[in-house]
Design a protein around this motif. Structure first.
Motif, short mmCIF file in Angstrom:
data_model
loop_
_atom_site.label_atom_id
_atom_site.label_comp_id
_atom_site.label_asym_id
_atom_site.label_seq_id
_atom_site.Cartn_x
_atom_site.Cartn_y
_atom_site.Cartn_z
N ASN A 1 -10.29 -23.96 -51.38
CA ASN A 1 -9.62 -23.04 -52.30
C ASN A 1 -8.48 -22.29 -51.62
OD1 ASN A 1 -10.84 -23.07 -55.06
ND2 ASN A 1 -12.66 -23.09 -53.75
N ASN B 1 -4.67 -22.58 -52.90
CA ASN B 1 -3.94 -21.35 -53.23
C ASN B 1 -2.72 -21.18 -52.33
OD1 ASN B 1 -3.56 -18.74 -54.45
ND2 ASN B 1 -4.40 -17.87 -52.59
N VAL C 1 -11.27 -16.87 -55.46
CA VAL C 1 -10.05 -17.65 -55.26
C VAL C 1 -10.09 -18.91 -56.15
CG1 VAL C 1 -8.65 -18.92 -53.58
CG2 VAL C 1 -9.69 -16.75 -52.94
N ASN D 1 -7.38 -19.91 -58.92
CA ASN D 1 -6.70 -21.20 -58.90
C ASN D 1 -6.81 -21.90 -60.25
OD1 ASN D 1 -5.91 -20.94 -56.23
ND2 ASN D 1 -7.60 -22.15 -55.43
N PRO E 1 -1.83 -16.08 -59.22
CA PRO E 1 -1.63 -15.91 -57.77
C PRO E 1 -2.54 -14.81 -57.24
CG PRO E 1 0.27 -15.09 -58.99
CD PRO E 1 -0.66 -15.69 -60.00
N THR F 1 -5.73 -14.46 -50.65
CA THR F 1 -7.05 -14.82 -50.13
C THR F 1 -7.55 -13.75 -49.16
OG1 THR F 1 -5.98 -16.22 -48.46
CG2 THR F 1 -6.79 -17.29 -50.45
#
Length: 168
Positions: free
Chosen positions: A19, A23, A92, A96, A101, A104
């Motif tokens: 992830n 991202n 996250v 996604n 946006p 992280t």
């Protein structure tokens, strides 16, 4: 029990890593790929190489901050780490899927702070947490300022230079 926890830790870490890749790769290479300045293969390779270099050269400090800079050392044991990484991984992942946006690092720090609240908010090192949060405010402002300055003073000059040197 320990074997199950280690397997769960590996699976959760892999899930989080995938992830993060989904991202951050989009954020780092989306414009270059969209402008056809990089192929998908080149973008993936660049992300892979520089992610690895970042992890090798800066990862230790990040882990130190997350492991003992926000909460006292020894607060988060293996099960707590699995929960924290799992929570930030799910956050996250959902971002996604929803194409939102998300930072992280904010998800990771938020999950560590959540563990801190679980154990008692007095454990949280608010000085370090405030320092981290201040950078979350400063970096977008600094990025905007640099982009503005570059766009205003360099972009036109670069385009003129490229136009002058394209035919030669």
């Amino acid at each position: 029990m320990m074997e199950f926890t280690l397997i769960a830790a590996f699976i959760v870490a892999l899930f989080m890593g995938l992830n993060i890749g989904g991202n951050n790769a989009a954020a780092a290479m989306g414009a270059a790929y969209g402008a056809k300045a990089r192929t998908k293969y080149q973008a993936v390779m660049l992300i892979g190489v520089f992610s690895l270099l970042g992890a090798v050269f800066s990862g230790g400090e990040v882990i130190k901050t997350l492991g003992s800079g926000i909460l006292p050392k020894g607060t988060i044991l293996l099960v707590g780490a699995v929960v924290a990484v799992g929570a930030s991984g799910i956050t996250v992942f959902l971002a996604n899927v929803l194409r939102i946006p998300i930072s992280t690092s904010q998800a990771a720090v938020g999950s560590v702070v959540g563990i801190g609240f679980f154990y008692g908010a007095s454990n949280i090192n608010t000085g370090n947490l405030g320092y981290i949060v201040s950078w979350w405010v400063v970096t977008p402002i600094l990025a905007w300022l640099l982009a503005y300055i570059m766009g205003k003073y360099l972009y036109t000059n670069i385009l003129i230079w490229l136009a002058d040197h394209h035919d030669s």
